[in-house]
Design an enzyme around this catalytic site. Structure first.
Site, mmCIF file in Angstrom:
data_model
loop_
_atom_site.group_PDB
_atom_site.id
_atom_site.type_symbol
_atom_site.label_atom_id
_atom_site.label_comp_id
_atom_site.label_asym_id
_atom_site.label_seq_id
_atom_site.Cartn_x
_atom_site.Cartn_y
_atom_site.Cartn_z
ATOM 1 N N GLY A 193 32.027 38.634 52.002
ATOM 2 C CA GLY A 193 32.818 38.617 53.234
ATOM 3 C C GLY A 193 34.062 39.457 53.207
ATOM 4 O O GLY A 193 34.210 40.379 53.988
ATOM 5 N N HIS A 252 36.237 38.843 39.881
ATOM 6 C CA HIS A 252 37.593 38.507 39.438
ATOM 7 C C HIS A 252 38.086 39.430 38.336
ATOM 8 O O HIS A 252 39.209 39.315 37.877
ATOM 9 C CB HIS A 252 37.657 37.054 38.983
ATOM 10 C CG HIS A 252 37.512 36.096 40.128
ATOM 11 N ND1 HIS A 252 36.281 35.708 40.596
ATOM 12 C CD2 HIS A 252 38.422 35.503 40.917
ATOM 13 C CE1 HIS A 252 36.467 34.906 41.623
ATOM 14 N NE2 HIS A 252 37.751 34.759 41.840
ATOM 15 N N GLU A 273 58.068 33.889 41.406
ATOM 16 C CA GLU A 273 58.574 34.863 40.431
ATOM 17 C C GLU A 273 57.532 35.171 39.363
ATOM 18 O O GLU A 273 57.436 36.294 38.877
ATOM 19 C CB GLU A 273 59.847 34.326 39.758
ATOM 20 C CG GLU A 273 61.083 34.338 40.642
ATOM 21 C CD GLU A 273 61.161 33.144 41.586
ATOM 22 O OE1 GLU A 273 60.180 32.363 41.670
ATOM 23 O OE2 GLU A 273 62.195 32.993 42.253
ATOM 24 N N CYS A 330 48.179 32.443 44.156
ATOM 25 C CA CYS A 330 48.719 31.226 44.754
ATOM 26 C C CYS A 330 48.165 31.072 46.164
ATOM 27 O O CYS A 330 47.821 32.062 46.797
ATOM 28 C CB CYS A 330 50.229 31.309 44.830
ATOM 29 S SG CYS A 330 51.009 31.547 43.236
ATOM 30 N N CYS A 334 31.246 29.148 44.804
ATOM 31 C CA CYS A 334 31.530 29.897 43.584
ATOM 32 C C CYS A 334 32.228 29.000 42.580
ATOM 33 O O CYS A 334 32.817 28.003 42.938
ATOM 34 C CB CYS A 334 32.370 31.116 43.899
ATOM 35 S SG CYS A 334 33.747 30.807 44.980
HETATM 36 N N1 GLN Z 1 34.221 34.712 52.550
HETATM 37 C C1 GLN Z 1 35.236 34.512 51.559
HETATM 38 C C2 GLN Z 1 35.616 35.854 50.948
HETATM 39 O O1 GLN Z 1 34.763 36.704 50.879
HETATM 40 C C3 GLN Z 1 34.777 33.573 50.477
HETATM 41 C C4 GLN Z 1 35.829 33.334 49.438
HETATM 42 C C5 GLN Z 1 35.525 32.234 48.438
HETATM 43 O O2 GLN Z 1 34.433 31.836 48.221
HETATM 44 N N2 GLN Z 1 36.515 31.717 47.792
HETATM 45 O O3 GLN Z 1 36.735 36.046 50.517
HETATM 46 ZN ZN ZN Z 2 33.524 32.584 46.385
#
Ligand code: GLN
Ligand code: ZN
Length: 746
Positions: free
Chosen positions: A422, A684, A19, A506, A633
Site C-alpha cells: 500500500g 524494514h 530526541e 514512533c 505482518c
Molecule cells: N497499508 C499499510 C502500508 O502499506 C500497511 C502497514 C502495516 O501493515 N503496518 O503502509
Molecule cells: Zn504490514
C-alpha cells in the site's frame, strides 16, 4: 503505613520531543558522530531519572534507556550475538546491525512484545549458544546516575525466564540454556552489588502466560539458584499485562524479595491474593496505575483496593505503575492549547501517572484525599444496541471457490500476481509539505495538488516496473491509524503524543472518547484519482477495525467489542462506496489482529468472536466479484491460522521474509485454500534483496500452497524506504515472479 514507598518502571525513553529518534537518524545517515549519539543517550538517561525524582518517586529505576530495544540490549549483554554480526567493532554498531541488517547480513527477526505495539528484536539462540557477560549495561547506567545525580537507582532488566521464552527456545534445550543464562545474570547482579546497588528488578511478564508445570518448576529452581548465590541486594520480580499464572505456587515458592503484580489489567490478581494470601517474607509491588490507559485513575476506587491490599500485606507494600509506562506519551502538558479542555483534564500520560502514584501514597498514609479530583468527562452511550449489531453479522456468500472464478474473470490476473502492501516512500519533501500544510503555510488545494503529483509518480513507477495490481501510495496518510481517526467522529488525535513502536519509529495513538461514526468518505478521493491513471486494477486500502482499536487509546466506559463494531460499521460504508465507484480490489489491513489476542487462552474465544465478527461486518456486503484482501505482518500465525482462515478474505498478504519463511510452517499442518501473498522481502531493512533470495522463498511456498492461490509482494508497506531502495527491490521481485511463471507455464 508511613513505610510505604513508590517506584516506577518503563518510563518512555524517546525524549519529550523524540530526541532519541532524531539522534539515531542523524547517526545512521552519518550526519553526526558516534560520540554525539552516545552523549545524547547519556543525557536522556539523566533526564529520565530526573522525572522520577521531580515527582518524588522513592525508588528511581535505571537501565531503562535503550538505543533500540531493551531485549536486544540483553542479547548484547549476554553475548547472544549471531555469528554474522561478530566482526563489527563497537557494541553500538553491532546493536544497529542486528536490528537493521547490513549490506551482507540480514537483520534478526523483529516481533511484537506480548499484546502491545512495541516491537522487540527476537534473540537468536541456538542450542549451543554460550552465554557470557559482554558489557554490563545496567552497571553503566547505575554508575552514571550515581555520579551525576547522587542516587542509587534500581536497575531494571528483562528476567532470564522471559528472555528465553521470547527467544522461541525449544523445550528440550530450555533447561541448559536457562542455567547458563542464570550464571551470567548472577555475575551482572554481583557487579551491581559491588557498585552499591541495593535492589534490582527483573521483569518477567512471561509469568502471566499460561504456564505449564515444567515451566513453573524450572522457573522456581532457577530463581532459587539466583537467590542462594546472590550478594546482599533485593531481588524484585515484576509481572504485568495480566494476572500471575499458577498464582498460589509461584507467589509462595519463588525465591525473591518482592513480587510485582498488575492490578489494572490482571483482573484475577486481586481475587487470588485474597484467596491465597501473600507470603510474609516478601514485598508486594502493587501495580495500581496503568502504563497503557491514558485516562486519569479513579482515586476513590484505587484507594479502596489499596486499603484491602494493606489489610493483607501490611507495610510490605510498594506502589508502582502496573505495566511499563513506555506505552504512553510523556506528558499531557504538550497537548495544552491543542486538545479541548474537558478531554485534557481527563487524561494522564507517563508524567501524570507518576504524579498519581505520589498522590496515592500520600492519601494512603494520611488516610484522606487532600487534593481535588477533577471530574472525568462523561461520554454518551452508543446508540445502536450491541445485540442488534451482533445479530446482523454474516459471512460472505457464495463461498471462496465460487468467488475465485468470478474474480479471475473480472480481473484477469496472471499466475503469481504481483502487488505491494500500500504505502510508497514518504520522502523528506512530502513530510515538509505536510508540515507546511498543517501550519497553514500552504492551503489545502496546494497540498492536494502535491499529493496528486506523488500519486502520479507512484502509479507510473508501478506500471514501469510491471506490477499487476497497483496502489495509490497512501501519501495523504501520516500513519495508517491516525489518518482514519482524524476523519472519524469519536476520535481525537494528539499533537505530540508519541509512543515508541520500534527503534526510532514512533506513533501517536489516537484517543477514542465518543461514539465512532463516518463523517464523510475517507479514502475515495485519492483512490479514485489513482485508479483513473491506469488500466490495471487499483487496490483500495483501508485499515481494519481491530487494528484501529488496538492502536488507539480506548475509552473506559464501553467494551472493546462495542468500539470495534462501531469502527467496522463506519468502514463498511467506505468499502461499499469504493465498490460503487468501480474499485474491484479492497484491502483491509489488520496487522494488529494477532497482537489483540488476550494473553490468557481462556479469553481467546471471546476475542476471536468479535475480531472476526468485525471483519465480516466490514466486508461481507460486497459483491462476489469484488476481491477482499487483508494484510498482517510480524505475527506468529501458527497458532491462529484457523481464525485467520475464518476471516474468509480472498487474499491475505503476510510477512514471511524476516522470519525466514518460518511462517510457512503454519501451512504444513493447516490446509489453507484461500489466496495468499507471500512477503518475499523485508521492507524494514534498507538492503535490496536478490532475485534468487525471493525465488527461493516462492519455491518454498509452492511446496505447501496451491500455486494458483499465491501472490507475490513485499512483506509490508514501503513508506519508510527510499525510492532508490524500492525500485531495486520491486524490480527484482517482478523478475522473480516472471521466472516463476516461466517455470510453471503449463
Ligand atoms: N497499508 C499499510 C502500508 O502499506 C500497511 C502497514 C502495516 O501493515 N503496518 O503502509
Ligand atoms: Zn504490514
Amino acid at each position: 503505613m508511613s513505610n510505604i514507598k513508590t517506584t516506577i518502571f518503563g518510563y518512555p525513553r524517546i525524549g519529550p520531543n523524540r530526541e532519541l529518534k532524531k539522534a539515531l537518524e542523524s547517526y545512521w545517515s552519518c550526519k553526526s558522530s558516534k560520540k554525539e549519539l552516545l552523549d545524547e543517550g547519556d543525557r536522556l538517561i539523566v533526564e529520565m531519572a530526573k522525572k522520577a525524582i521531580e515527582n518524588e518517586i522513592d525508588i528511581v529505576p535505571c537501565n531503562e534507556f535503550s538505543f533500540y530495544d531493551f531485549v536486544l540490549d540483553v542479547s548484547l549483554m549476554v553475548n547472544a550475538i549471531p555469528k554474522r554480526f561478530r566482526k563489527i567493532e563497537s557494541t553500538i554498531d553491532t546493536l544497529f546491525a542486528m536490528a537493521r541488517g547490513t549490506d551482507n547480513a540480514s537483520p534478526s527477526e523483529m516481533t511484537k512484545w506480548f499484546n502491545t505495539n512495541y516491537h522487540y528484536i527476537v534473540p537468536e539462540i541456538e542450542k549451543d549458544t554460550e552465554f557470557s557477560l559482554n558489557e554490563n549495561k545496567p552497571l553503566r547506567e547505575f554508575a552514571l546516575l550515581k555520579d551525576k545525580l547522587k542516587i542509587k537507582t534500581k536497575p531494571v532488566i528483562v528476567g532470564p525466564f522471559t528472555y528465553l521464552k521470547i527467544s522461541k527456545v525449544r523445550k528440550e534445550h530450555f533447561e541448559n540454556l536457562f542455567e547458563s543464562l542464570i550464571n551470567v545474570y548472577l555475575q551482572i547482579i554481583k557487579e551491581l552489588s559491588n557498585a552499591e546497588a541495593w535492589v534490582i528488578q527483573l521483569d518477567e511478564p512471561w509469568l502471566v502466560m499460561d504456564l505449564e508445570n515444567w515451566e513453573a518448576e524450572l522457573l522456581i529452581e532457577g530463581y532459587k539458584k539466583i537467590y542462594k548465590n546472590k550478594p546482599n541486594l533485593l531481588i524484585f520480580v515484576q509481572t504485568y499485562y495480566e494476572s500471575l499464572s499458577k498464582f498460589e505456587q509461584i507467589i509462595h515458592s519463588l525465591s525473591v524479595d518482592g513480587i510485582g503484580l498488575d492490578f489494572v489489567e490482571g483482573d484475577e490478581n486481586f481475587e487470588n491474593i485474597k484467596e491465597f494470601g501473600f507470603p510474609n517474607n516478601k514485598i508486594l509491588i502493587a501495580g495500581v496505575v496503568s502504563g497503557r490507559d491514558p485516562w486519569k485513575i479513579n482515586f476513590t476506587d484505587t484507594l479502596k483496593n489499596l486499603e484491602s491490599l494493606t489489610n493483607i500485606v501490611g507495610n510490605r507494600l510498594i506502589l508502582s505503575n502496573a505495566s511499563p509506562l513506555y506505552h504512553l506519551p510523556i506528558t499531557v502538558k504538550s497537548e495544552e492549547g491543542f486538545l479541548p479542555e474537558d478531554i485534557l483534564n481527563s487524561l494522564s500520560f507517563a508524567d501524570e501517572k507518576i504524579k498519581e502514584l505520589t498522590l496515592l501514597k500520600e492519601a494512603l498514609i494520611t488516610g484522606k484525599i487532600s487534593f481535588q479530583q477533577k471530574a472525568t468527562a462523561v461520554f454518551p452511550l452508543p446508540d445502536k444496541s450491541l445485540d442488534e449489531i451482533e445479530n446482523s453479522i454474516r459471512r460472505r456468500t457464495p463461498e471462496f471457490s465460487v468467488r475465485y472464478e468470478l474474480q479471475q474473470k473480472n480481473l484477469n490476473l496472471p499466475l503469481f500476481p504481483t502487488t505491494t502492501i500500500g504505502s510508497f516512500p514518504q520522502t523528506p519533501e512530502l513530510r515538509k509539505i505536510r508540515n507546511k500544510y498543517k501550519k497553514g503555510q500552504i492551503n489545502s488545494s496546494e497540498y492536494e495538488q502535491y499529493i496528486r503529483k506523488e500519486i502520479e509518480k507512484a502509479v507510473k513507477l508501478q506500471e514501469n516496473l510491471g506490477l499487476d495490481v497497483l496502489v495509490h501510495g497512501e501519501f495523504e496518510r501520516t500513519d495508517m491509524v491516525e489518518f482514519f481517526a482524524e476523519q472519524l467522529d469519536g476520535f481525537i488525535c494528539t499533537k505530540n503524543g508519541w509512543v515508541q513502536s520500534y527503534g526510532s519509529r514512533c506513533v501517536r495513538p489516537p484517543i477514542i472518547y465518543d461514539n465512532i461514526k463516518r463523517k464523510a468518505p475517507i479514502t475515495l478521493k485519492e483512490t479514485l484519482y489513482a485508479a483513473s491513471l491506469t488500466r490495471k486494477p487499483l487496490k483500495g486500502i483501508l485499515t481494519g477495525a481491530v487494528t484501529i482499536l488496538q492502536w488507539s487509546f480506548p475509552r473506559r466506559d464501553i467494551s472493546r467489542k462495542e468500539m470495534v463494531y462501531q469502527i467496522a460499521l463506519a468502514l463498511r460504508e467506505e468499502v461499499l462506496d469504493l465498490e460503487k465507484e468501480g474499485i474491484k480490489i479492497i484491502q483491509i489491513d489488520e496487522p494488529a489482529f494477532r497482537e489483540g489476542l488476550p494473553l490468557k487462552s481462556h479469553k481467546h474465544k471471546d476475542y476471536f468472536q468479535w475480531a472476526i465478527g468485525s471483519f465480516h461486518l466490514t466486508t461481507s456486503q460486497v459483491s462476489p466479484t469484488t476481491q477482499i484482501h487483508t494484510h498482517m505482518c510480524y505475527s506468529d500465525f501458527n497458532e491462529i491460522i484457523s481464525e485467520i482462515y475464518a476471516l474468509d478474505a480472498d487474499v491475505i498478504s503476510i510477512e514471511a521474509s524476516r522470519s525466514k519463511a518460518e511462517i510457512l510452517e503454519a501451512f504444513e499442518n493447516f490446509k489453507y485454500d484461500l489466496g495468499i501473498g507471500i512477503g518475499v522481502y523485508d521492507i524494514h531493512s534498507p538492503r535490496i534483496p536478490s532475485v534468487e533470495e525471493m525465488t527461493e522463498m516462492i519455491d518454498r511456498a509452492i511446496k505447501l500452497l496451491d500455486k494458483k492461490l499465491i501472490w507475490i509482494n513485499p512483506d509490508c508497506g514501503l513508506k519508510t524506504r527510499t525510492y532508490y531502495e524500492i525500485e531495486g527491490a520491486l524490480r527484482n521481485m517482478v523478475i522473480a515472479a516472471i521466472r516463476m511463471r516461466e517455470k510453471f507455464k503449463n
